[in-house]
Design a protein around this motif. Structure first.
Motif, PDB file in Angstrom:
ATOM      1  N   ALA A   1       0.819  -1.224   0.000  1.00 52.70           N
ATOM      2  CA  ALA A   1       0.000   0.000   0.000  1.00 52.70           C
ATOM      3  C   ALA A   1       0.846   1.264   0.000  1.00 52.70           C
ATOM      4  O   ALA A   1       0.310   2.374  -0.043  1.00 52.70           O
ATOM      5  CB  ALA A   1      -0.924  -0.005   1.218  1.00 52.70           C
ATOM      6  N   ALA A   2       2.182   1.109   0.047  1.00 52.39           N
ATOM      7  CA  ALA A   2       3.067   2.280   0.172  1.00 52.39           C
ATOM      8  C   ALA A   2       3.043   3.215  -1.036  1.00 52.39           C
ATOM      9  O   ALA A   2       3.120   4.430  -0.866  1.00 52.39           O
ATOM     10  CB  ALA A   2       4.493   1.813   0.468  1.00 52.39           C
ATOM     11  N   PRO A   3       2.959   2.703  -2.276  1.00 55.69           N
ATOM     12  CA  PRO A   3       2.873   3.641  -3.412  1.00 55.69           C
ATOM     13  C   PRO A   3       1.610   4.504  -3.316  1.00 55.69           C
ATOM     14  O   PRO A   3       0.502   3.976  -3.155  1.00 55.69           O
ATOM     15  CB  PRO A   3       2.811   2.711  -4.630  1.00 55.69           C
ATOM     16  CG  PRO A   3       3.460   1.444  -4.185  1.00 55.69           C
ATOM     17  CD  PRO A   3       3.080   1.299  -2.747  1.00 55.69           C
ATOM     18  N   ARG A   4       1.772   5.811  -3.402  1.00 53.22           N
ATOM     19  CA  ARG A   4       0.650   6.740  -3.265  1.00 53.22           C
ATOM     20  C   ARG A   4       0.302   7.348  -4.613  1.00 53.22           C
ATOM     21  O   ARG A   4       1.126   7.398  -5.528  1.00 53.22           O
ATOM     22  CB  ARG A   4       1.014   7.854  -2.277  1.00 53.22           C
ATOM     23  CG  ARG A   4       1.378   7.357  -0.895  1.00 53.22           C
ATOM     24  CD  ARG A   4       2.025   8.460  -0.087  1.00 53.22           C
ATOM     25  NE  ARG A   4       2.450   8.004   1.241  1.00 53.22           N
ATOM     26  CZ  ARG A   4       3.366   8.606   1.975  1.00 53.22           C
ATOM     27  NH1 ARG A   4       3.960   9.703   1.511  1.00 53.22           N
ATOM     28  NH2 ARG A   4       3.684   8.129   3.170  1.00 53.22           N
ATOM     29  N   ARG A   5      -0.908   7.849  -4.693  1.00 51.80           N
ATOM     30  CA  ARG A   5      -1.353   8.465  -5.938  1.00 51.80           C
ATOM     31  C   ARG A   5      -0.528   9.705  -6.285  1.00 51.80           C
ATOM     32  O   ARG A   5      -0.515  10.136  -7.437  1.00 51.80           O
ATOM     33  CB  ARG A   5      -2.843   8.809  -5.851  1.00 51.80           C
ATOM     34  CG  ARG A   5      -3.740   7.578  -5.806  1.00 51.80           C
ATOM     35  CD  ARG A   5      -5.215   7.941  -5.713  1.00 51.80           C
ATOM     36  NE  ARG A   5      -6.025   6.736  -5.656  1.00 51.80           N
ATOM     37  CZ  ARG A   5      -6.511   6.096  -6.708  1.00 51.80           C
ATOM     38  NH1 ARG A   5      -6.268   6.570  -7.930  1.00 51.80           N
ATOM     39  NH2 ARG A   5      -7.233   5.012  -6.573  1.00 51.80           N
ATOM     40  N   SER A   6       0.125  10.255  -5.302  1.00 55.23           N
ATOM     41  CA  SER A   6       0.981  11.414  -5.556  1.00 55.23           C
ATOM     42  C   SER A   6       2.312  11.020  -6.198  1.00 55.23           C
ATOM     43  O   SER A   6       3.044  11.874  -6.705  1.00 55.23           O
ATOM     44  CB  SER A   6       1.239  12.175  -4.253  1.00 55.23           C
ATOM     45  OG  SER A   6       1.821  11.313  -3.279  1.00 55.23           O
ATOM     46  N   ASP A   7       2.651   9.733  -6.172  1.00 57.66           N
ATOM     47  CA  ASP A   7       3.882   9.248  -6.817  1.00 57.66           C
ATOM     48  C   ASP A   7       3.688   9.232  -8.335  1.00 57.66           C
ATOM     49  O   ASP A   7       2.603   8.888  -8.834  1.00 57.66           O
ATOM     50  CB  ASP A   7       4.233   7.845  -6.319  1.00 57.66           C
ATOM     51  CG  ASP A   7       4.597   7.829  -4.840  1.00 57.66           C
ATOM     52  OD1 ASP A   7       5.357   8.711  -4.408  1.00 57.66           O
ATOM     53  OD2 ASP A   7       4.105   6.938  -4.119  1.00 57.66           O
TER      54      ASP A   7
ATOM     55  N   ARG B   1       2.931  -0.166  -7.698  1.00 59.14           N
ATOM     56  CA  ARG B   1       2.036  -1.037  -6.930  1.00 59.14           C
ATOM     57  C   ARG B   1       1.883  -2.383  -7.625  1.00 59.14           C
ATOM     58  O   ARG B   1       1.906  -3.437  -6.967  1.00 59.14           O
ATOM     59  CB  ARG B   1       0.673  -0.376  -6.746  1.00 59.14           C
ATOM     60  CG  ARG B   1      -0.311  -1.208  -5.925  1.00 59.14           C
ATOM     61  CD  ARG B   1      -1.558  -0.434  -5.565  1.00 59.14           C
ATOM     62  NE  ARG B   1      -1.246   0.679  -4.655  1.00 59.14           N
ATOM     63  CZ  ARG B   1      -2.175   1.519  -4.180  1.00 59.14           C
ATOM     64  NH1 ARG B   1      -3.444   1.377  -4.525  1.00 59.14           N
ATOM     65  NH2 ARG B   1      -1.827   2.483  -3.351  1.00 59.14           N
TER      66      ARG B   1
ATOM     67  N   ARG C   1       9.308   3.852   3.473  1.00 57.99           N
ATOM     68  CA  ARG C   1       8.068   4.608   3.681  1.00 57.99           C
ATOM     69  C   ARG C   1       7.100   3.839   4.577  1.00 57.99           C
ATOM     70  O   ARG C   1       6.380   4.437   5.389  1.00 57.99           O
ATOM     71  CB  ARG C   1       7.412   4.908   2.338  1.00 57.99           C
ATOM     72  CG  ARG C   1       6.119   5.691   2.458  1.00 57.99           C
ATOM     73  CD  ARG C   1       5.478   5.923   1.094  1.00 57.99           C
ATOM     74  NE  ARG C   1       6.270   6.843   0.273  1.00 57.99           N
ATOM     75  CZ  ARG C   1       5.927   7.203  -0.963  1.00 57.99           C
ATOM     76  NH1 ARG C   1       4.825   6.694  -1.525  1.00 57.99           N
ATOM     77  NH2 ARG C   1       6.684   8.054  -1.646  1.00 57.99           N
TER      78      ARG C   1
ATOM     79  N   TRP D   1       2.913   5.462  -9.605  1.00 54.37           N
ATOM     80  CA  TRP D   1       2.395   4.638  -8.518  1.00 54.37           C
ATOM     81  C   TRP D   1       1.665   3.388  -9.017  1.00 54.37           C
ATOM     82  O   TRP D   1       1.731   2.320  -8.396  1.00 54.37           O
ATOM     83  CB  TRP D   1       1.464   5.451  -7.615  1.00 54.37           C
ATOM     84  CG  TRP D   1       0.164   5.857  -8.256  1.00 54.37           C
ATOM     85  CD1 TRP D   1      -0.082   6.947  -9.007  1.00 54.37           C
ATOM     86  CD2 TRP D   1      -1.071   5.136  -8.162  1.00 54.37           C
ATOM     87  NE1 TRP D   1      -1.385   6.975  -9.417  1.00 54.37           N
ATOM     88  CE2 TRP D   1      -2.033   5.876  -8.906  1.00 54.37           C
ATOM     89  CE3 TRP D   1      -1.470   3.967  -7.532  1.00 54.37           C
ATOM     90  CZ2 TRP D   1      -3.345   5.472  -9.039  1.00 54.37           C
ATOM     91  CZ3 TRP D   1      -2.788   3.557  -7.661  1.00 54.37           C
ATOM     92  CH2 TRP D   1      -3.717   4.303  -8.400  1.00 54.37           C
TER      93      TRP D   1
ATOM     94  N   TYR E   1       9.984   2.077  -0.858  1.00 49.44           N
ATOM     95  CA  TYR E   1       8.652   1.859  -0.292  1.00 49.44           C
ATOM     96  C   TYR E   1       8.720   1.128   1.046  1.00 49.44           C
ATOM     97  O   TYR E   1       7.850   1.313   1.901  1.00 49.44           O
ATOM     98  CB  TYR E   1       7.781   1.110  -1.293  1.00 49.44           C
ATOM     99  CG  TYR E   1       7.401   1.971  -2.476  1.00 49.44           C
ATOM    100  CD1 TYR E   1       6.687   3.158  -2.301  1.00 49.44           C
ATOM    101  CD2 TYR E   1       7.768   1.620  -3.773  1.00 49.44           C
ATOM    102  CE1 TYR E   1       6.357   3.976  -3.377  1.00 49.44           C
ATOM    103  CE2 TYR E   1       7.429   2.416  -4.855  1.00 49.44           C
ATOM    104  CZ  TYR E   1       6.730   3.598  -4.648  1.00 49.44           C
ATOM    105  OH  TYR E   1       6.401   4.405  -5.713  1.00 49.44           O
TER     106      TYR E   1
END
Length: 316
Positions: free
Chosen positions: A140-146, A153, A252, A149, A249
């Motif tokens: 779940a570490a990849p965020r939409r802000s990456d 993911r 993070r 992402w 990740y």
């Protein structure tokens, strides 16, 4: 009188001896043999090359055909003095045995003294394994802000869902991923191919990446790429890039710095066995040629077996 410095001592000994040209030629021809006759994977070729380079460093001006078991035992001791891990020393010995088998085939040596080599007993070291909760946090570490992402993911999901090596995931081609049939075909060591199942979450992540991001990355490539996971320039990801992504990740997610792509492979096997999967099935999914390699993961069964023992044994 002042004592000579370390540099002065080294200069007084003269230049370090180098292995003779014939020994280097033997090693070079062996690498060609592994590539053209044995058809080993590039990573295996590189590993043999590194190990033989270290052998040549030790060899200096010794003659390979004249080496006896006592000489090769000194080589093993020399490796140990360099603080190599037991597994690394054992790998060097395996490389040397294979090299000597080749020399026998070529008639360079009559006997194979390397067959008599022994190494210090390797520990059955517990590989780095994530708990299911840690895996959830990492995936779940990849965020939409990456920026990428969706790809990241999907990459993490595939590493954990399949237990594939980082090199195998980098080599995945789009045509070898069948989302409808819920499996993929990967190429492992020695060019061996195997089918590995895909779970629902990994399928969803792959589909999202293909639909939303991969089409944009393909447009950046000079030629139409075949690989599933692409870099920002539209080229296939390499192992170093995958390693860095997992490290980033993991950090993070608050997981140990020791985590690597191989940790997800370890976790895949460990969680399957802990859930009751058979050793043979896990061996097949991991692509292990020898089931003894798979057995390293059976350490996780201890807690489960203890629970069963306490629950069902009359004298527990």
């Amino acid at each position: 009188m002042a004592r000579p410095t370390k540099l002065q001592q080294l200069k007084s000994r003269g230049p370090a001896k180098k292995s003779d040209g014939r020994s280097q030629s033997y090693c070079a021809d062996f690498i060609v043999y592994l590539r053209n006759e044995c058809h080993l994977a590039d990573n295996s070729i590189k590993a043999y090359s590194r190990d033989l380079k270290r052998f040549l460093d030790w060899l200096e001006d010794r003659s390979i055909p004249r080496l006896k078991i006592a000489d090769l035992s000194q080589y093993v001791s020399w490796l140990c003095q360099r603080s190599l891990a037991p597994a690394s020393v054992a790998r060097h010995v395996v490389a040397l045995r294979t090299f000597y088998k080749y020399l026998q085939l070529e008639g360079v040596v009559l006997d194979n003294p390397a067959e008599l080599l022994t190494t210090q007993k390797m520990w059955q070291r517990m590989p780095g394994v994530l708990s299911p909760a840690q895996v959830d946090g990492l995936l779940a570490a990849p965020r939409r802000s990456d920026s990428y992402w969706q790809r990241d993911r999907a990459l993490l999901e595939v590493l954990y869902a399949t237990g594939c090596r980082a090199s195998e995931v980098c080599g995945l081609r789009l045509q070898n991923v069948n989302l409808k049939q819920k499996h993929l075909k990967c190429e492992g060591k020695g060019g061996k191919q195997r089918m590995v199942p895909l779970g629902v979450r990994s399928i969803e992540s792959i589909q999202m990446y293909i639909d939303q991001l991969r089409v944009r990355l393909v447009a950046l490539a000079a030629t139409t790429p075949e690989h599933l996971f692409l870099s920002r320039s539209g080229q296939a990801l390499d192992r170093v890039q995958v390693w860095r992504l997992v490290k980033r990740y993991a950090q993070r997610a608050g997981i140990s710095d020791d985590i690597s792509p191989h940790s997800l492979r370890h976790s895949f096997a460990t969680h399957l066995l802990a859930g009751g999967a058979g050793l043979r099935q896990v061996q097949e999914m991991l692509g292990h040629a020898n089931i003894q390699t798979t057995q390293i993961y059976t350490h996780v069964d201890h807690s489960r077996l203890q629970k069963v023992h306490r629950e069902f044994h009359p004298r527990a």
